[in-house]
Design an enzyme around this catalytic site. Structure first.
Site, PDB file in Angstrom:
ATOM      1  CG  ASN A 284      -0.245   0.242   2.506  1.00 51.65           C
ATOM      2  OD1 ASN A 284       0.879  -0.188   2.723  1.00 51.65           O
ATOM      3  ND2 ASN A 284      -0.896   0.956   3.401  1.00 51.65           N
ATOM      4  CB  CYS A 286       2.202   4.570   4.191  1.00 49.73           C
ATOM      5  SG  CYS A 286       1.632   6.240   3.836  1.00 49.73           S
ATOM      6  N   GLY A 287       3.467   1.553   2.901  1.00 53.18           N
ATOM      7  CA  GLY A 287       4.361   0.412   3.085  1.00 53.18           C
ATOM      8  C   GLY A 287       4.060  -0.545   4.210  1.00 53.18           C
ATOM      9  CD  GLU A 288       0.403   1.217   6.320  1.00 54.24           C
ATOM     10  OE1 GLU A 288      -0.739   1.699   6.279  1.00 54.24           O
ATOM     11  OE2 GLU A 288       1.399   1.765   5.789  1.00 54.24           O
ATOM     12  CB  THR A 453      -5.420  12.280   8.908  1.00 49.92           C
ATOM     13  OG1 THR A 453      -4.588  12.634   7.802  1.00 49.92           O
ATOM     14  CG2 THR A 453      -6.522  13.306   9.039  1.00 49.92           C
TER      15      THR A 453
END
Length: 600
Positions: A284, A286-288, A453
């Site tokens: 995804n 952001c990589g998580e 956010t």
């Protein structure tokens, strides 16, 4: 909540998550709890009350798409992100993939894409006789699509592009963002293999290859696994480069403009719980969450600051019983998201229903450590963080096993193969035995997201497992009209300490910011938690602008040697825009949080 915090809370809630006539955040929580409890076959009213109980006071923060979409009439997905299907190496295939991406983004999902299937620049197309322009040229089309689809409002599109380290266009990919304005809606990561790392360390030549089937004539070939193929295929060797020289180019680009990041792709696949049926080549944005084609991420985070008892006192402690109970309810809530959500594409729905992946994580770790009197990165802080993640991981797995007894295991579950997975074999024996006996509801359960956010929504707690950025700083947030608004923010733990102590100045014991920490400290914290995370961890290692290139070159090696699945470095630079800035110093934000790709 102090006035600046109240201002940003209201701004985030009203522009991103509030629905229709909701007057307070509690109205939103009730909407979400009711919608996700509605899929319960028994006692939906009871589960609604339990879900509301963990949502109130911000103990559990569902992913932004869940908050914005659950219980609404909007035609949106509740999944934050997807990895798209393989891009077929043809004009019809490329534009079919573009259309699928556009539909997915229109319904609220960020996307990850592996561009390795596209033939390299300058290749003569077999049959048609045309010359290929290469994957980076087609990435421009996705970037333009994203900018058009998500051009207004309080959200921007987020995309991750990956490319294999042995693709012939890897050097062009590495340099793709060296000019301002280029591919600004993409994060870039290189799929780094164990073989490449070995070649770097032995100073060997590195072959750049592409599947031989697209070429006319004869030439040297070697077998390689390649996305879109079920097994290794003959690949034409187009040229060879010194591996160390290529590695240095990657590191120089990271130093100059903070991209690309790296994905240690062999490790990701070796540790994948669904190793027996998936080959992962992308994540995804952001990589998580490393995901297979058409995989989806269903995210939520436990706010650790809510579980600190007697903060800022010698008796400060984590309420592990409360953390366990909240994690158990959160797993069930996230599992219900799968059944309550819409999906942009039928392939995404099928993958989600059959794997039932979820990603329960944490936020506010750094603030919780300050509230406990621990310094981020100290031995005590790492030991405590390990205890917290172990608690959450084991509670999540035990809950998923209980859910399997009640509702059935995920359809892709193959008992003997699943139990052979390295991550599963690392779990306590009682959990392994219970999986063998009763199955498990979800293929994966744990992920640590950046929570940019949703952390603001809960009073500006520190994001994910990241250190505190600064005592106070400026933050840009998009408004409903698509323009940025500036907020002056104070760190959550610092504000709580000042409120409880009555001090207007000074810092609590253990307060330390990201810029004060060594690279080894950043990596040590991520490495300490990785054994309890079956998906992955989004982590940005911040270094100052005057950080020596010679030292930065060691970071990816440290990450690889510490067993991490991936790594991102951010050094302030003239190309990457800033969302956060610390006073007049103008300290730039981690790259995953630039305005065009703001996580929620």
């Amino acid at each position: 909540m102090n006035e600046p915090m109240a201002d940003i809370f209201r701004h985030v809630w009203e522009t991103k998550y509030r629905y229709a006539r909701e007057r307070t955040i509690t109205d939103s929580w009730r909407r979400i709890a009711r919608a996700l409890a509605a899929v319960e076959p028994h006692d939906p009213a009871g589960w609604e009350a339990r879900y509301l109980g963990i949502l109130q006071d911000f103990k559990f923060l569902p992913g932004g798409r869940i908050q914005a979409g659950a219980g609404t009439a909007r035609n949106v997905t509740l999944f934050n992100c997807f990895v798209m299907g393989p891009i077929d190496d043809s004009i019809p295939g490329i534009f079919k993939a573009l259309q699928e991406g556009a539909v997915t983004m229109q319904q609220g999902g960020g996307i990850g894409l592996d561009f390795s299937t596209l033939r390299p620049r300058g290749t003569l197309a077999k049959g048609a006789g045309t010359v290929a322009s290469g994957p980076v040229s087609f990435m421009q089309i996705w970037d333009a699509m994203c900018g058009t689809i998500m051009s207004t409002g309080a959200r921007r599109g987020a995309m991750m592009a990956t490319l294999r380290c042995d693709h012939p266009d890897i050097e062009e990919f590495v340099a793709a963002k060296q000019q301002p304005g280029q591919l600004r809606r993409f994060n870039l990561s290189i799929q780094v293999t164990d073989a490449f790392m070995a070649a770097v360390r032995s100073d060997a030549e590195w072959p750049l290859v592409f599947p031989a089937a697209v070429f006319d004539g004869d030439g040297e070939t070697i077998l390689r696994e390649w996305p879109g193929n079920a097994r290794a295929v003959p690949c034409r060797v187009l040229r060879r480069v010194p591996a160390r020289q290529l590695w240095d180019r990657i590191l120089q680009a990271t130093y100059d403009y903070s991209e690309p990041g790296v994905l240690f792709i062999d490790r990701i696949n070796q540790l994948n719980n669904l190793w027996y049926r998936e080959r992962i080549t992308a994540t995804n944005p952001c990589g998580e969450i490393p995901l297979p084609p058409y995989g989806a991420c269903d995210l939520g985070s436990l706010n650790l600051t809510c579980f600190v008892r007697s903060p800022f006192t010698p008796d400060a402690r984590i309420d592990f019983d409360g953390l366990t109970e909240t994690a158990q309810i959160a797993v069930r809530l996230l599992d219900n998201v799968i059944d309550a959500s819409r999906f942009p594409l039928p392939e995404q729905a099928e993958n989600a229903y059959r794997s039932r992946r979820i990603g329960l994580g944490i936020t506010g770790l750094a603030d919780a450590l300050v509230m406990l009197g621990f310094t981020y990165g100290s031995d005590r802080s790492i030991s405590l963080a390990i205890d917290v993640m172990r608690c959450i991981c084991h509670a999540a797995y035990r809950t998923s096993i209980a859910l399997a007894k009640e509702k059935a295991s995920f359809p892709y579950f193959e008992r003997d193969k699943y139990l052979q997975g390295p991550f599963i074999r690392s779990l306590p024996q009682d959990i392994q035995k219970a999986i063998s006996t009763d199955g498990i509801r979800n293929s994966h359960l744990i992920a640590i997201a950046p929570t940019g956010t949703i952390s603001l929504l809960s009073g500006n707690v520190s994001s994910g497992l990241e250190p505190i950025f600064a005592a106070s700083y400026n933050r840009k947030i998009l408004g409903e009209n698509g323009t940025a608004k500036d907020f002056v923010l104070t760190n959550f733990a610092l504000h709580q300490w000042r409120e409880s102590s009555g001090r207007a100045k000074g810092l609590p014991v253990g307060f330390v910011t990201a810029s004060e920490l060594s690279v080894r400290t950043h990596i040590a914290m991520q490495a300490a938690l990785q054994p309890f995370v079956d998906n992955s961890i989004s982590k940005t290692i911040n270094v100052p602008s005057d950080y020596p290139l010679s030292e930065l070159k060691q970071i990816y090696d440290l990450a690889y040697d510490h067993g991490l699945k991936g790594c991102t470095i951010f050094r302030p630079n003239w190309i990457t825009g800033a969302v956060l800035s610390e006073g007049a110093a103008g300290v730039a934000a981690p790259h995953c949080c630039v305005l065009e790709r703001e996580a929620d």
